[in-house]
Design an enzyme around this catalytic site. Sequence first.
Site, PDB file in Angstrom:
ATOM      1  N   ARG A 145       0.810  -1.226   0.000  1.00  0.00           N
ATOM      2  CA  ARG A 145       0.000   0.000   0.000  1.00  0.00           C
ATOM      3  C   ARG A 145       0.841   1.272   0.000  1.00  0.00           C
ATOM      4  O   ARG A 145       0.362   2.334   0.377  1.00  0.00           O
ATOM      5  CB  ARG A 145      -0.997   0.002   1.164  1.00  0.00           C
ATOM      6  CG  ARG A 145      -2.022  -1.129   1.084  1.00  0.00           C
ATOM      7  CD  ARG A 145      -3.135  -0.950   2.106  1.00  0.00           C
ATOM      8  NE  ARG A 145      -4.153  -1.962   1.929  1.00  0.00           N
ATOM      9  CZ  ARG A 145      -4.148  -3.147   2.546  1.00  0.00           C
ATOM     10  NH1 ARG A 145      -3.174  -3.438   3.388  1.00  0.00           N
ATOM     11  NH2 ARG A 145      -5.126  -4.011   2.326  1.00  0.00           N
TER      12      ARG A 145
ATOM     13  N   LYS B 177       3.055  11.247 -11.255  1.00  0.00           N
ATOM     14  CA  LYS B 177       2.257  10.348 -12.093  1.00  0.00           C
ATOM     15  C   LYS B 177       3.037   9.051 -12.319  1.00  0.00           C
ATOM     16  O   LYS B 177       4.207   9.086 -12.701  1.00  0.00           O
ATOM     17  CB  LYS B 177       1.933  10.985 -13.437  1.00  0.00           C
ATOM     18  CG  LYS B 177       0.816  11.990 -13.391  1.00  0.00           C
ATOM     19  CD  LYS B 177       0.443  12.426 -14.800  1.00  0.00           C
ATOM     20  CE  LYS B 177      -0.730  13.368 -14.811  1.00  0.00           C
ATOM     21  NZ  LYS B 177      -1.128  13.765 -16.178  1.00  0.00           N
TER      22      LYS B 177
ATOM     23  N   GLU C  37       9.650  18.227 -24.754  1.00  0.00           N
ATOM     24  CA  GLU C  37       8.962  18.635 -23.525  1.00  0.00           C
ATOM     25  C   GLU C  37       9.464  19.990 -23.043  1.00  0.00           C
ATOM     26  O   GLU C  37       8.709  20.775 -22.467  1.00  0.00           O
ATOM     27  CB  GLU C  37       9.154  17.577 -22.435  1.00  0.00           C
ATOM     28  CG  GLU C  37       8.510  16.222 -22.737  1.00  0.00           C
ATOM     29  CD  GLU C  37       7.001  16.221 -22.557  1.00  0.00           C
ATOM     30  OE1 GLU C  37       6.426  17.260 -22.185  1.00  0.00           O
ATOM     31  OE2 GLU C  37       6.387  15.160 -22.788  1.00  0.00           O
TER      32      GLU C  37
ATOM     33  N   LYS D 266       6.942  23.059 -14.128  1.00  0.00           N
ATOM     34  CA  LYS D 266       6.065  21.921 -13.861  1.00  0.00           C
ATOM     35  C   LYS D 266       5.634  21.906 -12.397  1.00  0.00           C
ATOM     36  O   LYS D 266       4.465  21.650 -12.086  1.00  0.00           O
ATOM     37  CB  LYS D 266       6.732  20.603 -14.223  1.00  0.00           C
ATOM     38  CG  LYS D 266       5.790  19.422 -13.997  1.00  0.00           C
ATOM     39  CD  LYS D 266       6.172  18.180 -14.724  1.00  0.00           C
ATOM     40  CE  LYS D 266       5.078  17.124 -14.601  1.00  0.00           C
ATOM     41  NZ  LYS D 266       5.425  15.861 -15.292  1.00  0.00           N
TER      42      LYS D 266
ATOM     43  N   GLU E 152      -5.083  16.721 -10.857  1.00  0.00           N
ATOM     44  CA  GLU E 152      -5.872  17.088 -12.031  1.00  0.00           C
ATOM     45  C   GLU E 152      -7.358  17.263 -11.709  1.00  0.00           C
ATOM     46  O   GLU E 152      -8.229  16.810 -12.429  1.00  0.00           O
ATOM     47  CB  GLU E 152      -5.698  16.058 -13.153  1.00  0.00           C
ATOM     48  CG  GLU E 152      -4.283  16.008 -13.703  1.00  0.00           C
ATOM     49  CD  GLU E 152      -4.147  15.091 -14.909  1.00  0.00           C
ATOM     50  OE1 GLU E 152      -4.924  14.119 -15.007  1.00  0.00           O
ATOM     51  OE2 GLU E 152      -3.269  15.340 -15.733  1.00  0.00           O
TER      52      GLU E 152
ATOM     53  N   ARG F  42      -3.728  21.331 -14.423  1.00  0.00           N
ATOM     54  CA  ARG F  42      -2.624  20.441 -14.793  1.00  0.00           C
ATOM     55  C   ARG F  42      -2.771  19.925 -16.216  1.00  0.00           C
ATOM     56  O   ARG F  42      -1.785  19.503 -16.835  1.00  0.00           O
ATOM     57  CB  ARG F  42      -2.519  19.282 -13.788  1.00  0.00           C
ATOM     58  CG  ARG F  42      -1.288  18.421 -14.011  1.00  0.00           C
ATOM     59  CD  ARG F  42      -0.979  17.526 -12.824  1.00  0.00           C
ATOM     60  NE  ARG F  42       0.153  16.667 -13.120  1.00  0.00           N
ATOM     61  CZ  ARG F  42       0.773  15.912 -12.237  1.00  0.00           C
ATOM     62  NH1 ARG F  42       0.389  15.912 -10.971  1.00  0.00           N
ATOM     63  NH2 ARG F  42       1.797  15.150 -12.580  1.00  0.00           N
TER      64      ARG F  42
ATOM     65  N   ASN G 293      -0.499  18.738 -20.912  1.00  0.00           N
ATOM     66  CA  ASN G 293      -0.749  17.741 -21.957  1.00  0.00           C
ATOM     67  C   ASN G 293      -0.790  18.338 -23.355  1.00  0.00           C
ATOM     68  O   ASN G 293      -1.244  17.677 -24.298  1.00  0.00           O
ATOM     69  CB  ASN G 293      -2.063  17.000 -21.662  1.00  0.00           C
ATOM     70  CG  ASN G 293      -1.972  16.157 -20.413  1.00  0.00           C
ATOM     71  OD1 ASN G 293      -1.089  15.332 -20.273  1.00  0.00           O
ATOM     72  ND2 ASN G 293      -2.883  16.377 -19.483  1.00  0.00           N
TER      73      ASN G 293
ATOM     74  N   HIS H 209      -0.055  16.197 -26.311  1.00  0.00           N
ATOM     75  CA  HIS H 209      -0.011  14.808 -25.858  1.00  0.00           C
ATOM     76  C   HIS H 209      -1.202  13.975 -26.313  1.00  0.00           C
ATOM     77  O   HIS H 209      -1.073  12.761 -26.469  1.00  0.00           O
ATOM     78  CB  HIS H 209       0.110  14.760 -24.332  1.00  0.00           C
ATOM     79  CG  HIS H 209       1.482  15.090 -23.837  1.00  0.00           C
ATOM     80  ND1 HIS H 209       2.112  16.274 -24.137  1.00  0.00           N
ATOM     81  CD2 HIS H 209       2.361  14.391 -23.070  1.00  0.00           C
ATOM     82  CE1 HIS H 209       3.316  16.292 -23.568  1.00  0.00           C
ATOM     83  NE2 HIS H 209       3.483  15.164 -22.927  1.00  0.00           N
TER      84      HIS H 209
ATOM     85  N   HIS I  47       0.173  10.816 -27.862  1.00  0.00           N
ATOM     86  CA  HIS I  47      -0.097   9.487 -27.299  1.00  0.00           C
ATOM     87  C   HIS I  47      -0.829   8.601 -28.307  1.00  0.00           C
ATOM     88  O   HIS I  47      -0.591   7.392 -28.372  1.00  0.00           O
ATOM     89  CB  HIS I  47      -0.916   9.615 -26.014  1.00  0.00           C
ATOM     90  CG  HIS I  47      -0.129  10.099 -24.844  1.00  0.00           C
ATOM     91  ND1 HIS I  47      -0.725  10.462 -23.654  1.00  0.00           N
ATOM     92  CD2 HIS I  47       1.201  10.266 -24.661  1.00  0.00           C
ATOM     93  CE1 HIS I  47       0.200  10.848 -22.805  1.00  0.00           C
ATOM     94  NE2 HIS I  47       1.374  10.736 -23.387  1.00  0.00           N
TER      95      HIS I  47
ATOM     96  N   HIS J 215       8.899   8.912 -27.475  1.00  0.00           N
ATOM     97  CA  HIS J 215       7.827   9.715 -26.887  1.00  0.00           C
ATOM     98  C   HIS J 215       7.944  11.185 -27.299  1.00  0.00           C
ATOM     99  O   HIS J 215       6.969  11.799 -27.758  1.00  0.00           O
ATOM    100  CB  HIS J 215       7.856   9.592 -25.364  1.00  0.00           C
ATOM    101  CG  HIS J 215       6.883  10.493 -24.672  1.00  0.00           C
ATOM    102  ND1 HIS J 215       5.523  10.299 -24.711  1.00  0.00           N
ATOM    103  CD2 HIS J 215       7.075  11.626 -23.933  1.00  0.00           C
ATOM    104  CE1 HIS J 215       4.907  11.254 -24.029  1.00  0.00           C
ATOM    105  NE2 HIS J 215       5.829  12.063 -23.541  1.00  0.00           N
TER     106      HIS J 215
END
Length: 363
Positions: free
Chosen positions: A121, A143, A185, A227, A237, A242, A246, A249, A253, A266
């Site tokens: 956990r 993330k 980025e 960031k 988010e 936030r 993206n 992206h 993606h 990427h």
Amino acid sequence: MITVPVDLGERSYPIWIGTQVLANQIEKARELFPQWKHAYCVVDEHLDGIFEKMSGELQTHGIRVSRFTVSSGEASKSVDQLNALWNDMLQQKVDRKSILLSVGGGVVGDLGGFAASTFMRGVRFIQIPTTLLSMVDSSVGGKTGVNLPQAKNAVGTFWQPSGVMIDTVHLGSLPTREYASGLAEVVKYGVILDAAFFNYLEEHAMELLARSPSSLEHVIRRSCELKASVVQKDERETSGLRAILNYGHTFGHAIEATTAYGRYLHGEAISIGMTMAGYLAVQRKLWNHQDFDRQTSLLERLQLPTKLADSVSTDSILQAMQLDKKNEHGVLHLILPTRMGHVQSFREIPSVEVAGAIDRQRR
């Protein structure tokens, strides 16, 4: 050594940035966690030299070191690889006083972070990014996740690291293509948040390509500051802020998923995605053509692609975009620029316009 704080209350942590500073960074981490006795290291398969140096430093502090090796590439961000990692953590007796170290690029950081967030956990982890892309983006913000065959990062958690150790010396031997991938980025931060930073990138593009340590330290620090400023205001988010991170992206993606995570790195996919998003903004009269041309020119000067291969179908990209996590009730959300240094979220853009932006950016 520069320290950039990420202020998240009890989840706050430092980002340490410098050149030839690994020993100093480990010393700082040891001071933060005096009870640290076990380092479980998730390491990219190509980083034996970095691991051996790091392992030696850790052992001088009386810290037991375990290693789990991960193959390079997006294919390692899989449920099967995660299962193998969990089982190895069990065998190596990882507990809540252990700290997991993710040593590598974004793939290793995302995978290791997700394992840390879920094993028992939650155990502490430290990001040690070794690619430019992971230094300026994926190592900061908490993330974590793995891919499903149909969608990138479809399963994951928010789990903040306990620290980020960035040493620009790791970038010296990075292949040119992979190094350039990270610059996408960096350009993104200028477009979405800081026009003056974009100007700096235009003026110092050649120094960045030459991997000048002083330019790199400045660019990495500013990217992390930008960031962190967003993450501090919208960690999970919930407010929508936030989502500006993206930019490019949703397109990018989808390009990665459509090409089975193998054709484009990427950052390359994000570079093409930013060009598509920028063109769409121009067509919708949200952004001026001059700034769009500046973005395209900078990306190309930094040896990044802005055109999509003809063999990748527009329909397949549109279908993959519908699986994006930022969508709500099937409605596509896109981040589009309105001026240099500022972007907004837009909904319900007709598919024919999105398709037009995809088709416009073909070789």
